[in-house]
Design a protein around this motif. Structure first.
Motif, PDB file in Angstrom:
ATOM      1  N   PRO A  31      47.087  38.824  39.103  1.00 53.31           N
ATOM      2  CA  PRO A  31      47.602  37.709  39.914  1.00 53.31           C
ATOM      3  C   PRO A  31      48.444  38.225  41.082  1.00 53.31           C
ATOM      4  O   PRO A  31      49.198  39.189  40.953  1.00 53.31           O
ATOM      5  CB  PRO A  31      48.432  36.887  38.939  1.00 53.31           C
ATOM      6  CG  PRO A  31      48.697  37.781  37.788  1.00 53.31           C
ATOM      7  CD  PRO A  31      47.601  38.809  37.752  1.00 53.31           C
ATOM      8  N   MET A  32      48.300  37.568  42.222  1.00 51.05           N
ATOM      9  CA  MET A  32      48.932  38.055  43.446  1.00 51.05           C
ATOM     10  C   MET A  32      50.446  37.833  43.461  1.00 51.05           C
ATOM     11  O   MET A  32      51.187  38.715  43.887  1.00 51.05           O
ATOM     12  CB  MET A  32      48.312  37.408  44.682  1.00 51.05           C
ATOM     13  CG  MET A  32      48.861  38.026  45.964  1.00 51.05           C
ATOM     14  SD  MET A  32      48.178  37.383  47.463  1.00 51.05           S
ATOM     15  CE  MET A  32      46.539  37.984  47.393  1.00 51.05           C
ATOM     16  N   LYS A  33      50.914  36.677  43.014  1.00 49.61           N
ATOM     17  CA  LYS A  33      52.341  36.375  43.133  1.00 49.61           C
ATOM     18  C   LYS A  33      53.238  37.395  42.423  1.00 49.61           C
ATOM     19  O   LYS A  33      54.170  37.919  43.034  1.00 49.61           O
ATOM     20  CB  LYS A  33      52.630  34.961  42.636  1.00 49.61           C
ATOM     21  CG  LYS A  33      54.061  34.538  42.852  1.00 49.61           C
ATOM     22  CD  LYS A  33      54.301  33.118  42.428  1.00 49.61           C
ATOM     23  CE  LYS A  33      55.754  32.734  42.650  1.00 49.61           C
ATOM     24  NZ  LYS A  33      56.010  31.353  42.242  1.00 49.61           N
ATOM     25  N   PRO A  34      52.990  37.717  41.147  1.00 53.75           N
ATOM     26  CA  PRO A  34      53.846  38.734  40.507  1.00 53.75           C
ATOM     27  C   PRO A  34      53.720  40.102  41.177  1.00 53.75           C
ATOM     28  O   PRO A  34      54.708  40.825  41.307  1.00 53.75           O
ATOM     29  CB  PRO A  34      53.349  38.794  39.063  1.00 53.75           C
ATOM     30  CG  PRO A  34      52.523  37.597  38.859  1.00 53.75           C
ATOM     31  CD  PRO A  34      52.043  37.143  40.189  1.00 53.75           C
ATOM     32  N   VAL A  84      53.071  40.726  44.374  1.00 55.82           N
ATOM     33  CA  VAL A  84      53.809  40.702  45.639  1.00 55.82           C
ATOM     34  C   VAL A  84      55.309  40.782  45.388  1.00 55.82           C
ATOM     35  O   VAL A  84      56.026  41.510  46.086  1.00 55.82           O
ATOM     36  CB  VAL A  84      53.442  39.441  46.454  1.00 55.82           C
ATOM     37  CG1 VAL A  84      54.411  39.226  47.595  1.00 55.82           C
ATOM     38  CG2 VAL A  84      52.021  39.551  46.980  1.00 55.82           C
ATOM     39  N   LEU A  85      55.796  40.060  44.393  1.00 56.79           N
ATOM     40  CA  LEU A  85      57.229  40.127  44.081  1.00 56.79           C
ATOM     41  C   LEU A  85      57.638  41.533  43.643  1.00 56.79           C
ATOM     42  O   LEU A  85      58.702  42.015  44.028  1.00 56.79           O
ATOM     43  CB  LEU A  85      57.587  39.103  43.006  1.00 56.79           C
ATOM     44  CG  LEU A  85      57.505  37.644  43.446  1.00 56.79           C
ATOM     45  CD1 LEU A  85      57.747  36.709  42.267  1.00 56.79           C
ATOM     46  CD2 LEU A  85      58.481  37.364  44.566  1.00 56.79           C
ATOM     47  N   ILE A 131      49.489  43.586  47.620  1.00 59.34           N
ATOM     48  CA  ILE A 131      48.382  42.671  47.943  1.00 59.34           C
ATOM     49  C   ILE A 131      47.058  43.416  47.837  1.00 59.34           C
ATOM     50  O   ILE A 131      46.083  42.896  47.280  1.00 59.34           O
ATOM     51  CB  ILE A 131      48.573  42.051  49.341  1.00 59.34           C
ATOM     52  CG1 ILE A 131      49.731  41.057  49.318  1.00 59.34           C
ATOM     53  CG2 ILE A 131      47.293  41.372  49.819  1.00 59.34           C
ATOM     54  CD1 ILE A 131      50.151  40.564  50.694  1.00 59.34           C
ATOM     55  N   SER A 188      46.298  43.888  44.171  1.00 57.29           N
ATOM     56  CA  SER A 188      45.949  42.623  43.535  1.00 57.29           C
ATOM     57  C   SER A 188      44.545  42.159  43.905  1.00 57.29           C
ATOM     58  O   SER A 188      43.815  41.637  43.066  1.00 57.29           O
ATOM     59  CB  SER A 188      46.964  41.555  43.928  1.00 57.29           C
ATOM     60  OG  SER A 188      46.577  40.294  43.445  1.00 57.29           O
TER      61      SER A 188
END
Length: 139
Positions: A22-25, A27-28, A126, A129
């Motif tokens: 998943p991209m959100k975790p 990127v964080l 990114i 991911s």
């Protein structure tokens, strides 16, 4: 392919693939300069040198192709903040131009040095991911 009950649009029989990255975790984690896979190991071995492997999970990180993207994003963000700061300082205090230039120069350099590794970490995350540039191999 089959049509739905009302016949409006086709429905595929193939399941939607599960996103194992998943991209959100990611990127964080990249913004925190951590490995996009585990979030534990350091992403950089030096200031802007991406480590070849994560020291914690051994994820290969040398595939990245960040190139000029992080520098462009840094200039974009810092430039917008600087434009607001110039306007705000001039309208509020009307400082001497030399003092204003000195303060803004120090702020610009500091903010740029702070943001550059974080934005590079985000770009690498990114790419990891989305399985770009060699990150698509099976782990």
């Amino acid at each position: 392919m089959t049509a739905n009950k009302s016949g409006d649009y086709p429905v595929t029989d193939t399941p939607v693939p599960v996103d194992d990255r998943p991209m959100k975790p990611a990127v964080l984690r990249g913004l925190h300069c951590r490995c996009p896979n585990c979030g534990e190991g350091a992403l950089f071995s030096r200031y802007l040198k991406v480590a070849d492997r994560c020291p914690a999970c051994q994820q290969e990180l040398f595939h990245h192709r960040a190139d000029d993207g992080p520098a462009y994003l840094t200039i974009l963000v810092v430039g917008h903040i600087l434009a607001f700061a110039i306007h705000f300082m001039w309208v509020t205090w009307r400082p001497d131009p030399l003092i204003m230039a000195t303060v803004l120069t120090i702020g610009t350099v500091t903010l740029s040095l702070f943001l550059l590794p974080r934005l590079k970490g985000m770009v690498v995350a990114i790419q990891w991911s989305r399985r770009m540039h060699g990150f698509g191999k099976a782990d």
